[in-house]
Design a protein around this motif. Structure first.
Motif, PDB file in Angstrom:
ATOM      1  N   GLY A   1     -10.377   8.118  -3.064  1.00 38.65           N
ATOM      2  CA  GLY A   1     -10.342   6.936  -2.227  1.00 38.65           C
ATOM      3  C   GLY A   1     -11.650   6.190  -2.109  1.00 38.65           C
ATOM      4  O   GLY A   1     -11.775   5.271  -1.288  1.00 38.65           O
TER       5      GLY A   1
ATOM      6  N   TYR B   1      -2.374   8.623 -10.976  1.00 38.31           N
ATOM      7  CA  TYR B   1      -1.360   7.937 -10.175  1.00 38.31           C
ATOM      8  C   TYR B   1      -0.207   8.876  -9.800  1.00 38.31           C
ATOM      9  O   TYR B   1       0.270   8.871  -8.656  1.00 38.31           O
ATOM     10  CB  TYR B   1      -0.816   6.725 -10.942  1.00 38.31           C
ATOM     11  CG  TYR B   1       0.421   6.139 -10.310  1.00 38.31           C
ATOM     12  CD1 TYR B   1       0.332   5.363  -9.160  1.00 38.31           C
ATOM     13  CD2 TYR B   1       1.671   6.394 -10.845  1.00 38.31           C
ATOM     14  CE1 TYR B   1       1.472   4.844  -8.560  1.00 38.31           C
ATOM     15  CE2 TYR B   1       2.819   5.880 -10.254  1.00 38.31           C
ATOM     16  CZ  TYR B   1       2.712   5.118  -9.117  1.00 38.31           C
ATOM     17  OH  TYR B   1       3.841   4.616  -8.512  1.00 38.31           O
TER      18      TYR B   1
ATOM     19  N   ASP C   1       5.274   1.036   0.236  1.00 36.65           N
ATOM     20  CA  ASP C   1       4.324   0.740   1.297  1.00 36.65           C
ATOM     21  C   ASP C   1       3.015   0.231   0.686  1.00 36.65           C
ATOM     22  O   ASP C   1       2.849   0.187  -0.538  1.00 36.65           O
ATOM     23  CB  ASP C   1       4.089   1.959   2.195  1.00 36.65           C
ATOM     24  CG  ASP C   1       3.527   3.165   1.446  1.00 36.65           C
ATOM     25  OD1 ASP C   1       2.813   2.977   0.442  1.00 36.65           O
ATOM     26  OD2 ASP C   1       3.799   4.305   1.883  1.00 36.65           O
ATOM     27  N   ALA C   2       2.070  -0.157   1.542  1.00 36.59           N
ATOM     28  CA  ALA C   2       0.827  -0.757   1.065  1.00 36.59           C
ATOM     29  C   ALA C   2       0.024   0.201   0.188  1.00 36.59           C
ATOM     30  O   ALA C   2      -0.570  -0.215  -0.821  1.00 36.59           O
ATOM     31  CB  ALA C   2      -0.014  -1.211   2.261  1.00 36.59           C
ATOM     32  N   ALA C   3       0.023   1.481   0.550  1.00 31.13           N
ATOM     33  CA  ALA C   3      -0.742   2.464  -0.225  1.00 31.13           C
ATOM     34  C   ALA C   3      -0.160   2.631  -1.624  1.00 31.13           C
ATOM     35  O   ALA C   3      -0.908   2.738  -2.612  1.00 31.13           O
ATOM     36  CB  ALA C   3      -0.764   3.800   0.505  1.00 31.13           C
ATOM     37  N   GLN C   4       1.164   2.647  -1.722  1.00 30.56           N
ATOM     38  CA  GLN C   4       1.796   2.776  -3.044  1.00 30.56           C
ATOM     39  C   GLN C   4       1.505   1.556  -3.912  1.00 30.56           C
ATOM     40  O   GLN C   4       1.231   1.685  -5.113  1.00 30.56           O
ATOM     41  CB  GLN C   4       3.308   2.964  -2.865  1.00 30.56           C
ATOM     42  CG  GLN C   4       3.690   4.305  -2.270  1.00 30.56           C
ATOM     43  CD  GLN C   4       5.144   4.363  -1.832  1.00 30.56           C
ATOM     44  OE1 GLN C   4       5.737   3.351  -1.435  1.00 30.56           O
ATOM     45  NE2 GLN C   4       5.723   5.549  -1.877  1.00 30.56           N
TER      46      GLN C   4
ATOM     47  N   GLU D   1      -1.089  -0.362  -3.707  1.00 33.69           N
ATOM     48  CA  GLU D   1      -2.501  -0.349  -4.080  1.00 33.69           C
ATOM     49  C   GLU D   1      -2.753   0.600  -5.241  1.00 33.69           C
ATOM     50  O   GLU D   1      -3.510   0.292  -6.169  1.00 33.69           O
ATOM     51  CB  GLU D   1      -3.353   0.049  -2.873  1.00 33.69           C
ATOM     52  CG  GLU D   1      -4.846   0.138  -3.161  1.00 33.69           C
ATOM     53  CD  GLU D   1      -5.436  -1.178  -3.637  1.00 33.69           C
ATOM     54  OE1 GLU D   1      -6.534  -1.158  -4.218  1.00 33.69           O
ATOM     55  OE2 GLU D   1      -4.809  -2.251  -3.453  1.00 33.69           O
ATOM     56  N   ARG D   2      -2.115   1.768  -5.222  1.00 35.63           N
ATOM     57  CA  ARG D   2      -2.287   2.713  -6.328  1.00 35.63           C
ATOM     58  C   ARG D   2      -1.741   2.128  -7.630  1.00 35.63           C
ATOM     59  O   ARG D   2      -2.317   2.332  -8.708  1.00 35.63           O
ATOM     60  CB  ARG D   2      -1.620   4.043  -5.999  1.00 35.63           C
ATOM     61  CG  ARG D   2      -2.388   4.860  -4.968  1.00 35.63           C
ATOM     62  CD  ARG D   2      -1.689   6.169  -4.657  1.00 35.63           C
ATOM     63  NE  ARG D   2      -1.755   7.130  -5.757  1.00 35.63           N
ATOM     64  CZ  ARG D   2      -2.784   7.940  -5.989  1.00 35.63           C
ATOM     65  NH1 ARG D   2      -3.867   7.888  -5.229  1.00 35.63           N
ATOM     66  NH2 ARG D   2      -2.742   8.803  -6.990  1.00 35.63           N
TER      67      ARG D   2
END
Length: 359
Positions: A44, A77, A141-144, A146-147
């Motif tokens: 991160g 990923y 979601d936002a984290a997915q 972004e990845r």
């Protein structure tokens, strides 16, 4: 994060310019130094992004195929994703969406865009859980997200400045993901043999096994001339080095001793020819031992898709390589021809690894 840190943007721009082949020795030394500094980066962080971006320039022994394809980013990923099928389908769609954007910006090949659109539409119909994959591709979601953005940004680096290399590189990425998905699901079928779920899972696997055929339909928009215009820049990055492909074949068919002569040339592939993987427990073996005629019929449907893929792969070699030696030191198309039809293989009891494989 809304944007990449400046240090990462600079490295992305450096590799995106005229292709990695145009990088100077000074550029390569700088990128290798960044990778050495960030090898122990915490998840991160900015340093983790820098590590992902620069691993192809590491001084460690990495086969050229893996330097070229940046498969370590796909492994990053997928690592830890609770639903590997969903994550793999999302990665495929993200790679194809990026290629679509590149093609639209170029505005040159409308047929390629049509084929890309058809492939992305097909992804949405593939099975996931109790329904089609469309909701999985639409709902993140936002984290997915972004990845996925990081995945796309850290893998889109052709070696040359030839536009058509983009479709080749992204086709490799999607095929690698398909090989992994097929192997992952073959393991699920083997585990389910003897239960009512086995036939359903094997039918689902047959849908996934058709993916490489559809990717090749897009790849055929390349002409032999356009392929040869960037092939030299890819050097020794031969797909014969692909761990995911050979592990997929182990999971489906078991060990094929005819491959040993080539696989033993590469230290990272040699374990596939030795115990315990030499005694891999294959899906073909599990279906045969089950004595279930329904599973046998479903296996034949799966085998037909895979036979079509191998035939098309051989056809690609004949069209694009002709009498040229393969970049992995094989006989090019003639090497592929020898493996179109699968032979019976000796079986064992060793489970095939299920992680996304890279070197």
């Amino acid at each position: 994060m809304a944007l990449f840190p400046e240090s990462c943007t600079r490295i992305i721009d450096l590799q995106s310019g005229k292709g990695r082949w145009a990088l100077t020795e000074t550029d390569r030394a700088e990128l290798a130094a960044v990778h050495a500094r960030t090898r122990a980066a915490a998840p991160g962080t900015e340093d983790e992004l820098l590590r992902l971006l620069t691993r192809p320039f590491a001084t460690e022994d990495i086969p050229e195929y893996f330097r070229y394809t940046s498969l370590h980013v796909l492994a990053w990923y997928l690592a830890g994703a609770p639903d590997q099928v969903a994550a793999t389908l999302r990665a495929m769609d993200a790679a194809l969406a990026d290629l679509t954007a590149v093609e639209r910006a170029a505005g040159e090949d409308q047929e390629r865009l049509r084929r890309l659109a058809a492939l992305r539409a097909h992804l949405r119909t593939l099975p996931h859980a109790d329904g089609p994959a469309a909701p999985v591709l639409d709902t993140m979601d936002a984290a997915q997200r972004e990845r996925l953005r990081i995945l796309v940004a850290c893998t889109g680096f052709p070696m040359s400045d030839r536009h058509d290399e983009h479709v080749f590189l992204r086709a490799v990425h999607v095929c690698e993901l398909a090989y992994y998905l097929i192997r992952h699901q073959a393991g699920a079928v083997v585990a389910a043999v003897g239960t009512p779920a086995a036939s359903r899972l094997l039918g689902r696997l047959a849908r996934y096994a058709d993916l490489p055929n559809r990717v090749f339909h897009v790849l055929r928009t390349l002409t032999p001339e356009s392929f040869m215009s960037f092939r030299e820049a890819t050097g020794y990055a031969s797909a014969v080095q692909s761990l995911n492909y050979h592990l997929m074949e182990l999971a489906l068919y078991g060990h094929d001793p005819r491959k040993d002569q080539v696989l033993t040339r590469y230290p990272h592939l040699r374990p596939l020819t030795e115990p315990p993987l030499r005694e891999a427990y294959s899906l073909r073996q599990a279906v045969a031992e089950s004595g279930d005629p329904g599973l046998a019929r479903a296996w034949q449907e799966l085998a037909r898709s895979l036979l079509t893929w191998r035939g098309r792969h051989y056809g690609f070699g004949r069209r694009y390589l002709a009498d040229i030696q393969g970049s992995g030191g094989t006989e090019g198309a003639e090497y592929l021809k020898g493996f179109v039809v699968k032979r019976e293989a000796a079986g064992g009891r060793t489970p095939v690894p299920v992680h996304f494989a890279y070197r």
